[in-house]
Design a protein around this motif. Structure first.
Motif, PDB file in Angstrom:
ATOM      1  N   SER A  75      93.596  39.554  47.062  1.00 13.47           N
ATOM      2  CA  SER A  75      92.650  38.707  46.186  1.00 13.47           C
ATOM      3  C   SER A  75      92.060  39.402  44.951  1.00 13.47           C
ATOM      4  CB  SER A  75      91.539  38.049  47.060  1.00 13.47           C
ATOM      5  OG  SER A  75      90.623  37.213  46.201  1.00 13.47           O
ATOM      6  N   LEU A  76      91.647  40.698  45.238  1.00 13.57           N
ATOM      7  CA  LEU A  76      91.076  41.498  44.268  1.00 13.57           C
ATOM      8  C   LEU A  76      92.168  41.992  43.137  1.00 13.57           C
ATOM      9  CD1 LEU A  76      88.864  43.487  46.620  1.00 13.57           C
ATOM     10  CD2 LEU A  76      87.830  42.317  44.646  1.00 13.57           C
ATOM     11  N   LEU A  77      93.387  42.116  43.690  1.00 12.60           N
ATOM     12  CA  LEU A  77      94.210  42.480  42.830  1.00 12.60           C
ATOM     13  C   LEU A  77      94.619  41.490  41.995  1.00 12.60           C
ATOM     14  CD1 LEU A  77      96.817  44.133  41.629  1.00 12.60           C
ATOM     15  CD2 LEU A  77      98.056  43.359  43.969  1.00 12.60           C
ATOM     16  N   THR A  78      94.516  40.110  42.119  1.00 10.76           N
ATOM     17  CA  THR A  78      94.918  38.991  41.453  1.00 10.76           C
ATOM     18  C   THR A  78      93.900  38.693  40.323  1.00 10.76           C
ATOM     19  OG1 THR A  78      93.876  37.401  42.846  1.00 10.76           O
ATOM     20  CG2 THR A  78      95.992  37.759  43.447  1.00 10.76           C
ATOM     21  N   ASP A  79      92.761  39.203  40.662  1.00  5.76           N
ATOM     22  CA  ASP A  79      91.795  39.138  39.585  1.00  5.76           C
ATOM     23  C   ASP A  79      91.852  40.269  38.331  1.00  5.76           C
ATOM     24  OD1 ASP A  79      90.289  37.340  40.796  1.00  5.76           O
ATOM     25  OD2 ASP A  79      88.707  38.589  41.741  1.00  5.76           O
ATOM     26  N   ILE A  80      92.367  41.329  38.566  1.00  5.82           N
ATOM     27  CA  ILE A  80      92.695  42.360  37.420  1.00  5.82           C
ATOM     28  C   ILE A  80      93.816  42.152  36.818  1.00  5.82           C
ATOM     29  CG2 ILE A  80      91.224  44.069  38.673  1.00  5.82           C
ATOM     30  CD1 ILE A  80      93.706  45.511  39.374  1.00  5.82           C
ATOM     31  N   ALA A  81      94.867  41.315  37.401  1.00  3.55           N
ATOM     32  CA  ALA A  81      96.314  41.440  36.791  1.00  3.55           C
ATOM     33  C   ALA A  81      96.500  40.512  35.639  1.00  3.55           C
ATOM     34  CB  ALA A  81      97.514  40.890  37.815  1.00  3.55           C
ATOM     35  N   ARG A  82      95.709  39.647  35.711  1.00  2.21           N
ATOM     36  CA  ARG A  82      95.806  38.629  34.419  1.00  2.21           C
ATOM     37  C   ARG A  82      95.806  39.155  33.170  1.00  2.21           C
ATOM     38  NH1 ARG A  82      94.373  32.604  34.269  1.00  2.21           N
ATOM     39  NH2 ARG A  82      94.623  32.176  31.994  1.00  2.21           N
ATOM     40  N   ASP A  83      96.954  38.830  32.182  1.00  2.00           N
ATOM     41  CA  ASP A  83      96.879  39.456  30.797  1.00  2.00           C
ATOM     42  C   ASP A  83      97.123  40.734  30.549  1.00  2.00           C
ATOM     43  OD1 ASP A  83      97.251  38.156  28.132  1.00  2.00           O
ATOM     44  OD2 ASP A  83      94.997  39.055  27.603  1.00  2.00           O
ATOM     45  N   LEU A  84      97.718  41.404  31.692  1.00  2.00           N
ATOM     46  CA  LEU A  84      97.963  42.598  31.445  1.00  2.00           C
ATOM     47  C   LEU A  84      99.481  42.938  31.018  1.00  2.00           C
ATOM     48  CD1 LEU A  84      96.421  44.410  34.671  1.00  2.00           C
ATOM     49  CD2 LEU A  84      95.529  44.600  32.488  1.00  2.00           C
ATOM     50  N   GLU A  85      99.948  43.959  30.556  1.00  2.00           N
ATOM     51  CA  GLU A  85     101.404  44.340  30.369  1.00  2.00           C
ATOM     52  C   GLU A  85     101.671  44.641  31.591  1.00  2.00           C
ATOM     53  OE1 GLU A  85     101.681  46.903  27.228  1.00  2.00           O
ATOM     54  OE2 GLU A  85     100.877  45.476  25.603  1.00  2.00           O
ATOM     55  N   VAL A  86     103.126  44.610  31.843  1.00  2.00           N
ATOM     56  CA  VAL A  86     103.459  44.867  33.035  1.00  2.00           C
ATOM     57  C   VAL A  86     103.517  46.366  33.333  1.00  2.00           C
ATOM     58  CG1 VAL A  86     106.038  45.036  34.358  1.00  2.00           C
ATOM     59  CG2 VAL A  86     105.318  42.840  33.249  1.00  2.00           C
ATOM     60  N   ASP A  87     103.868  47.264  32.509  1.00  2.00           N
ATOM     61  CA  ASP A  87     103.503  48.710  32.750  1.00  2.00           C
ATOM     62  C   ASP A  87     102.163  49.033  32.964  1.00  2.00           C
ATOM     63  OD1 ASP A  87     106.090  49.179  32.483  1.00  2.00           O
ATOM     64  OD2 ASP A  87     106.127  49.762  30.461  1.00  2.00           O
ATOM     65  N   ASP A  88     101.236  48.471  32.264  1.00  2.00           N
ATOM     66  CA  ASP A  88      99.573  48.650  32.674  1.00  2.00           C
ATOM     67  C   ASP A  88      99.385  48.181  34.051  1.00  2.00           C
ATOM     68  OD1 ASP A  88      97.191  49.072  32.356  1.00  2.00           O
ATOM     69  OD2 ASP A  88      96.427  47.320  31.212  1.00  2.00           O
ATOM     70  N   LEU A  89      99.905  46.946  34.659  1.00  2.00           N
ATOM     71  CA  LEU A  89      99.737  46.695  36.070  1.00  2.00           C
ATOM     72  C   LEU A  89     100.368  47.687  37.095  1.00  2.00           C
ATOM     73  CD1 LEU A  89      98.594  44.770  38.064  1.00  2.00           C
ATOM     74  CD2 LEU A  89     100.667  43.398  37.829  1.00  2.00           C
ATOM     75  N   ARG A  90     101.584  48.249  36.726  1.00  2.00           N
ATOM     76  CA  ARG A  90     102.254  49.142  37.310  1.00  2.00           C
ATOM     77  C   ARG A  90     101.381  50.506  37.402  1.00  2.00           C
ATOM     78  NH1 ARG A  90     107.583  47.637  34.815  1.00  2.00           N
ATOM     79  NH2 ARG A  90     108.643  46.833  36.319  1.00  2.00           N
ATOM     80  N   HIS A  91     100.678  50.904  36.391  1.00  2.00           N
ATOM     81  CA  HIS A  91      99.733  51.950  36.376  1.00  2.00           C
ATOM     82  C   HIS A  91      98.697  51.857  37.138  1.00  2.00           C
ATOM     83  CE1 HIS A  91      97.500  55.272  34.721  1.00  2.00           C
ATOM     84  NE2 HIS A  91      96.320  54.599  34.457  1.00  2.00           N
ATOM     85  N   ARG A  92      98.241  50.396  37.121  1.00  2.00           N
ATOM     86  CA  ARG A  92      96.870  50.366  37.999  1.00  2.00           C
ATOM     87  C   ARG A  92      97.332  50.277  39.591  1.00  2.00           C
ATOM     88  NH1 ARG A  92      92.854  46.751  34.724  1.00  2.00           N
ATOM     89  NH2 ARG A  92      93.638  47.596  32.576  1.00  2.00           N
ATOM     90  N   ILE A  93      98.590  49.912  40.008  1.00  2.00           N
ATOM     91  CA  ILE A  93      98.914  49.990  41.340  1.00  2.00           C
ATOM     92  C   ILE A  93      99.293  51.497  41.649  1.00  2.00           C
ATOM     93  CG2 ILE A  93     100.938  49.449  42.845  1.00  2.00           C
ATOM     94  CD1 ILE A  93     101.185  46.836  41.038  1.00  2.00           C
ATOM     95  N   ASP A  94      99.569  52.379  41.029  1.00  2.00           N
ATOM     96  CA  ASP A  94      99.506  53.754  40.864  1.00  2.00           C
ATOM     97  C   ASP A  94      98.210  54.174  41.350  1.00  2.00           C
ATOM     98  OD1 ASP A  94     102.458  53.553  40.899  1.00  2.00           O
ATOM     99  OD2 ASP A  94     102.607  54.480  38.826  1.00  2.00           O
ATOM    100  N   GLU A  95      97.329  53.909  40.539  1.00  2.00           N
ATOM    101  CA  GLU A  95      95.845  54.474  40.656  1.00  2.00           C
ATOM    102  C   GLU A  95      95.367  53.849  41.933  1.00  2.00           C
ATOM    103  OE1 GLU A  95      94.141  56.554  38.500  1.00  2.00           O
ATOM    104  OE2 GLU A  95      95.858  56.731  37.497  1.00  2.00           O
ATOM    105  N   PHE A  96      95.346  52.576  42.301  1.00  2.00           N
ATOM    106  CA  PHE A  96      95.113  52.187  43.624  1.00  2.00           C
ATOM    107  C   PHE A  96      95.612  53.051  44.873  1.00  2.00           C
ATOM    108  CE2 PHE A  96      95.076  49.099  47.213  1.00  2.00           C
ATOM    109  CZ  PHE A  96      93.447  48.848  47.177  1.00  2.00           C
ATOM    110  N   ARG A  97      96.985  53.116  44.614  1.00  2.00           N
ATOM    111  CA  ARG A  97      97.817  54.013  45.575  1.00  2.00           C
ATOM    112  C   ARG A  97      97.093  55.332  45.948  1.00  2.00           C
ATOM    113  NH1 ARG A  97     102.598  52.978  44.457  1.00  2.00           N
ATOM    114  NH2 ARG A  97     102.909  51.483  46.049  1.00  2.00           N
TER     115      ARG A  97
END
Length: 146
Positions: A75-97
């Motif tokens: 649920s928290l992830l869905t809040d931050i994903a909106r309107d991001l570029e695909v590479d930016d979302l990948r970067h955030r996934i890496d940071e979360f990991r």
């Protein structure tokens, strides 16, 4: 971490578990992924919706069941994903990991992860890392299919 801050984090996690954001699979997704945590049985299916004109993430929709950590994390992830570029979302996934693998040593960057930084405490418990990562892995897998 102070008791007040831990209580706030716990409350945020439980709020998202009880009333998950962007719950319910919607049609028209560019990609989808279903992930299962075989250790505990938690499951999540995520659909990535892309804005055709901009190529940015329009939204994520999802369904799943499991513990409060896996459901609130998605649920928290869905809040931050909106309107991001695909590479930016990948970067955030890496940071979360990185935060989740740190066993509590790495504080998440709130500018990148938003309220998902509340899950840092779960990183101290190895069994909870898979729970917290489940939705993020699903989105990562879906992005690889774009």
């Amino acid at each position: 971490m102070s008791d007040d801050l831990e209580d706030l984090y716990r409350e945020t996690i439980m709020d998202h578990a009880r009333s998950p954001h962007h719950y319910g699979l919607r049609e028209g997704a560019a990609a989808e992924s279903h992930q299962l945590n075989p250790t505990c049985g938690d499951e999540v299916t995520v659909r990535v919706h892309v804005d055709g004109a901009s190529g940015r993430i329009a939204s994520l929709s999802w369904e799943g069941h499991g513990c409060a950590i896996s459901q609130s994390s998605t649920s928290l992830l869905t809040d931050i994903a909106r309107d991001l570029e695909v590479d930016d979302l990948r970067h955030r996934i890496d940071e979360f990991r990185e935060m989740m693998r740190s066993r509590g040593a790495v504080a998440g960057d709130e500018d990148l992860l938003g309220d998902a930084v509340v899950l840092q405490g779960a990183s101290r418990f190895i069994a909870r890392v898979k729970c917290a990562m489940l939705g993020w892995v699903a989105v990562e897998d879906a992005l690889a299919k774009l």
